[in-house]
Design a protein around this motif. Structure first.
Motif, PDB file in Angstrom:
ATOM      1  N   ALA A 143       0.839  -1.208   0.000  1.00  0.00           N
ATOM      2  CA  ALA A 143       0.000   0.000   0.000  1.00  0.00           C
ATOM      3  C   ALA A 143       0.869   1.252   0.000  1.00  0.00           C
ATOM      4  CB  ALA A 143      -0.935   0.001   1.208  1.00  0.00           C
ATOM      5  N   PHE A 144       2.076   1.145   0.559  1.00  0.00           N
ATOM      6  CA  PHE A 144       2.962   2.311   0.626  1.00  0.00           C
ATOM      7  C   PHE A 144       3.584   2.651  -0.726  1.00  0.00           C
ATOM      8  CE2 PHE A 144       2.771   1.070   5.102  1.00  0.00           C
ATOM      9  CZ  PHE A 144       2.352   2.281   5.629  1.00  0.00           C
ATOM     10  N   LEU A 145       3.331   1.830  -1.754  1.00  0.00           N
ATOM     11  CA  LEU A 145       3.748   2.194  -3.104  1.00  0.00           C
ATOM     12  C   LEU A 145       2.936   3.376  -3.612  1.00  0.00           C
ATOM     13  CD1 LEU A 145       4.073  -1.359  -4.699  1.00  0.00           C
ATOM     14  CD2 LEU A 145       5.942   0.175  -4.017  1.00  0.00           C
ATOM     15  N   VAL A 146       1.705   3.517  -3.126  1.00  0.00           N
ATOM     16  CA  VAL A 146       0.834   4.599  -3.582  1.00  0.00           C
ATOM     17  C   VAL A 146       0.451   5.566  -2.463  1.00  0.00           C
ATOM     18  CG1 VAL A 146      -0.131   3.289  -5.516  1.00  0.00           C
ATOM     19  CG2 VAL A 146      -1.248   3.196  -3.281  1.00  0.00           C
ATOM     20  N   ALA A 147       0.779   5.219  -1.215  1.00  0.00           N
ATOM     21  CA  ALA A 147       0.338   6.048  -0.090  1.00  0.00           C
ATOM     22  C   ALA A 147       1.512   6.536   0.755  1.00  0.00           C
ATOM     23  CB  ALA A 147      -0.630   5.258   0.785  1.00  0.00           C
ATOM     24  N   ASP A 148       1.413   7.772   1.221  1.00  0.00           N
ATOM     25  CA  ASP A 148       2.389   8.313   2.171  1.00  0.00           C
ATOM     26  C   ASP A 148       2.130   7.783   3.572  1.00  0.00           C
ATOM     27  OD1 ASP A 148       3.762  10.011   0.371  1.00  0.00           O
ATOM     28  OD2 ASP A 148       2.175  11.511   0.553  1.00  0.00           O
ATOM     29  N   LYS A 149       0.853   7.565   3.859  1.00  0.00           N
ATOM     30  CA  LYS A 149       0.451   7.133   5.196  1.00  0.00           C
ATOM     31  C   LYS A 149      -0.731   6.186   5.057  1.00  0.00           C
ATOM     32  CE  LYS A 149      -1.754  10.120   7.874  1.00  0.00           C
ATOM     33  NZ  LYS A 149      -2.062  11.231   8.786  1.00  0.00           N
ATOM     34  N   VAL A 150      -0.787   5.175   5.937  1.00  0.00           N
ATOM     35  CA  VAL A 150      -1.905   4.231   5.957  1.00  0.00           C
ATOM     36  C   VAL A 150      -2.511   4.268   7.359  1.00  0.00           C
ATOM     37  CG1 VAL A 150      -2.603   1.823   5.740  1.00  0.00           C
ATOM     38  CG2 VAL A 150      -0.876   2.748   4.202  1.00  0.00           C
ATOM     39  N   THR A 151      -3.833   4.349   7.402  1.00  0.00           N
ATOM     40  CA  THR A 151      -4.565   4.335   8.662  1.00  0.00           C
ATOM     41  C   THR A 151      -5.523   3.152   8.632  1.00  0.00           C
ATOM     42  OG1 THR A 151      -4.492   6.740   8.756  1.00  0.00           O
ATOM     43  CG2 THR A 151      -6.090   5.663  10.179  1.00  0.00           C
ATOM     44  N   VAL A 152      -5.479   2.334   9.669  1.00  0.00           N
ATOM     45  CA  VAL A 152      -6.403   1.214   9.787  1.00  0.00           C
ATOM     46  C   VAL A 152      -7.230   1.430  11.049  1.00  0.00           C
ATOM     47  CG1 VAL A 152      -6.682  -1.285  10.020  1.00  0.00           C
ATOM     48  CG2 VAL A 152      -4.810  -0.366   8.639  1.00  0.00           C
ATOM     49  N   THR A 153      -8.527   1.547  10.871  1.00  0.00           N
ATOM     50  CA  THR A 153      -9.450   1.659  11.995  1.00  0.00           C
ATOM     51  C   THR A 153     -10.080   0.291  12.152  1.00  0.00           C
ATOM     52  OG1 THR A 153      -9.881   3.950  11.395  1.00  0.00           O
ATOM     53  CG2 THR A 153     -11.438   2.919  12.904  1.00  0.00           C
ATOM     54  N   SER A 154     -10.052  -0.255  13.378  1.00  0.00           N
ATOM     55  CA  SER A 154     -10.525  -1.620  13.560  1.00  0.00           C
ATOM     56  C   SER A 154     -11.296  -1.755  14.865  1.00  0.00           C
ATOM     57  CB  SER A 154      -9.322  -2.572  13.557  1.00  0.00           C
ATOM     58  OG  SER A 154      -9.758  -3.896  13.520  1.00  0.00           O
ATOM     59  N   LYS A 155     -12.352  -2.565  14.788  1.00  0.00           N
ATOM     60  CA  LYS A 155     -13.188  -2.822  15.965  1.00  0.00           C
ATOM     61  C   LYS A 155     -13.448  -4.311  16.057  1.00  0.00           C
ATOM     62  CE  LYS A 155     -16.245  -2.170  19.304  1.00  0.00           C
ATOM     63  NZ  LYS A 155     -16.439  -3.564  19.665  1.00  0.00           N
ATOM     64  N   CYS A 156     -12.928  -4.927  17.105  1.00  0.00           N
ATOM     65  CA  CYS A 156     -13.158  -6.338  17.386  1.00  0.00           C
ATOM     66  C   CYS A 156     -14.493  -6.463  18.112  1.00  0.00           C
ATOM     67  CB  CYS A 156     -12.028  -6.900  18.237  1.00  0.00           C
ATOM     68  SG  CYS A 156     -12.279  -8.601  18.764  1.00  0.00           S
TER      69      CYS A 156
ATOM     70  N   ASP B 105       7.864   4.244   7.801  1.00  0.00           N
ATOM     71  CA  ASP B 105       9.215   4.563   8.269  1.00  0.00           C
ATOM     72  C   ASP B 105       9.635   3.612   9.382  1.00  0.00           C
ATOM     73  OD1 ASP B 105       7.548   5.393  10.264  1.00  0.00           O
ATOM     74  OD2 ASP B 105       8.223   7.476  10.287  1.00  0.00           O
ATOM     75  N   ALA B 106       9.078   2.404   9.356  1.00  0.00           N
ATOM     76  CA  ALA B 106       9.369   1.358  10.343  1.00  0.00           C
ATOM     77  C   ALA B 106       8.803   1.679  11.725  1.00  0.00           C
ATOM     78  CB  ALA B 106      10.867   1.061  10.429  1.00  0.00           C
ATOM     79  N   SER B 107       7.943   2.677  11.808  1.00  0.00           N
ATOM     80  CA  SER B 107       7.293   2.966  13.082  1.00  0.00           C
ATOM     81  C   SER B 107       5.785   3.061  12.848  1.00  0.00           C
ATOM     82  CB  SER B 107       7.803   4.279  13.677  1.00  0.00           C
ATOM     83  OG  SER B 107       7.398   5.367  12.884  1.00  0.00           O
ATOM     84  N   PHE B 108       5.037   2.855  13.918  1.00  0.00           N
ATOM     85  CA  PHE B 108       3.587   2.942  13.829  1.00  0.00           C
ATOM     86  C   PHE B 108       3.044   3.294  15.195  1.00  0.00           C
ATOM     87  CE2 PHE B 108       4.559  -1.423  14.930  1.00  0.00           C
ATOM     88  CZ  PHE B 108       3.656  -1.718  15.932  1.00  0.00           C
TER      89      PHE B 108
ATOM     90  N   LEU C 230      -3.054   9.046  -0.178  1.00  0.00           N
ATOM     91  CA  LEU C 230      -2.325   8.870  -1.426  1.00  0.00           C
ATOM     92  C   LEU C 230      -1.210   9.885  -1.642  1.00  0.00           C
ATOM     93  CD1 LEU C 230      -5.263   8.060  -3.871  1.00  0.00           C
ATOM     94  CD2 LEU C 230      -3.675   6.464  -2.789  1.00  0.00           C
ATOM     95  N   LYS C 231      -0.145   9.395  -2.290  1.00  0.00           N
ATOM     96  CA  LYS C 231       0.938  10.267  -2.733  1.00  0.00           C
ATOM     97  C   LYS C 231       0.419  11.121  -3.882  1.00  0.00           C
ATOM     98  CE  LYS C 231       4.547   6.901  -1.692  1.00  0.00           C
ATOM     99  NZ  LYS C 231       5.626   6.070  -2.238  1.00  0.00           N
ATOM    100  N   GLU C 232       1.100  12.243  -4.140  1.00  0.00           N
ATOM    101  CA  GLU C 232       0.683  13.151  -5.218  1.00  0.00           C
ATOM    102  C   GLU C 232       0.581  12.440  -6.563  1.00  0.00           C
ATOM    103  OE1 GLU C 232      -0.370  16.386  -5.735  1.00  0.00           O
ATOM    104  OE2 GLU C 232      -0.583  16.393  -3.557  1.00  0.00           O
ATOM    105  N   ASP C 233       1.537  11.556  -6.866  1.00  0.00           N
ATOM    106  CA  ASP C 233       1.561  10.910  -8.177  1.00  0.00           C
ATOM    107  C   ASP C 233       0.622   9.700  -8.260  1.00  0.00           C
ATOM    108  OD1 ASP C 233       3.021   9.240  -6.526  1.00  0.00           O
ATOM    109  OD2 ASP C 233       4.655   8.924  -7.952  1.00  0.00           O
TER     110      ASP C 233
END
Length: 154
Positions: free
Chosen positions: A18-31, A45-48, A69-72
């Motif tokens: 997903a980081f090929l097209v996104a600068d940042k990924v957010t996952v919202t999850s509810k168990c 960047d190896a951190s979350f 998404l990244k600009e491109d």
């Protein structure tokens, strides 16, 4: 247990793509078993971070993945491009993949029948031209925009 580790590895590779097209990924999850909804976020960047969602329980249950998404990569905002990529890369995934699509639908114009009946009672005599005009007006459909989930893989 080896199968489980392999599956986790496949998920990780697929997810981090997903980081090929996104600068940042957010996952919202509810168990279902946990009263707290969580938000996981990373910028590749190896951190979350994982924090309780300050908005509360907005999902009920399940997960929502948001790609910033990244600009491109803005061409992926196109519904057709998103459906094409989803279909291409999920052809061997047995779990159904859905894309929310926008559709225009024709709907009959709604009229208040009570008012129409009252008018007919007041005016017993109508000309043919008026009747034809009313029929034409009633038949004009209006456009309504609806959003629905469409499965893109089989």
């Amino acid at each position: 247990a080896g199968g489980d580790i392999s599956m986790i590895g496949q998920f990780g590779v697929g997810f981090y793509s997903a980081f090929l097209v996104a600068d940042k990924v957010t996952v919202t999850s509810k168990c279902n078993d946990d009263p707290v909804q969580h938000v996981w976020e990373s910028s590749a960047d190896a951190s979350f971070t994982v924090v309780p969602d300050p908005r509360g329980n907005t999902l009920g249950r399940g997960s929502r993945v948001t790609l910033h998404l990244k600009e491109d990569a803005h061409d992926y905002l196109s519904e057709s491009k998103l459906k094409e990529a989803s279909k291409k890369y999920s052809q061997f995934i047995q779990f159904p993949i859905y894309v929310k699509v926008k559709k225009e639908m024709d709907v009959e114009a709604e009229e208040d029948d009570d008012d129409k009946d009252d008018e007919e009672e007041k005016d017993d005599v109508e000309t043919k031209d008026e009747e034809e005009k009313e029929e034409k007006e009633e038949k004009k459909p209006t456009k309504k925009t609806v959003f629905e989930w469409e499965q893109v893989n089989t």
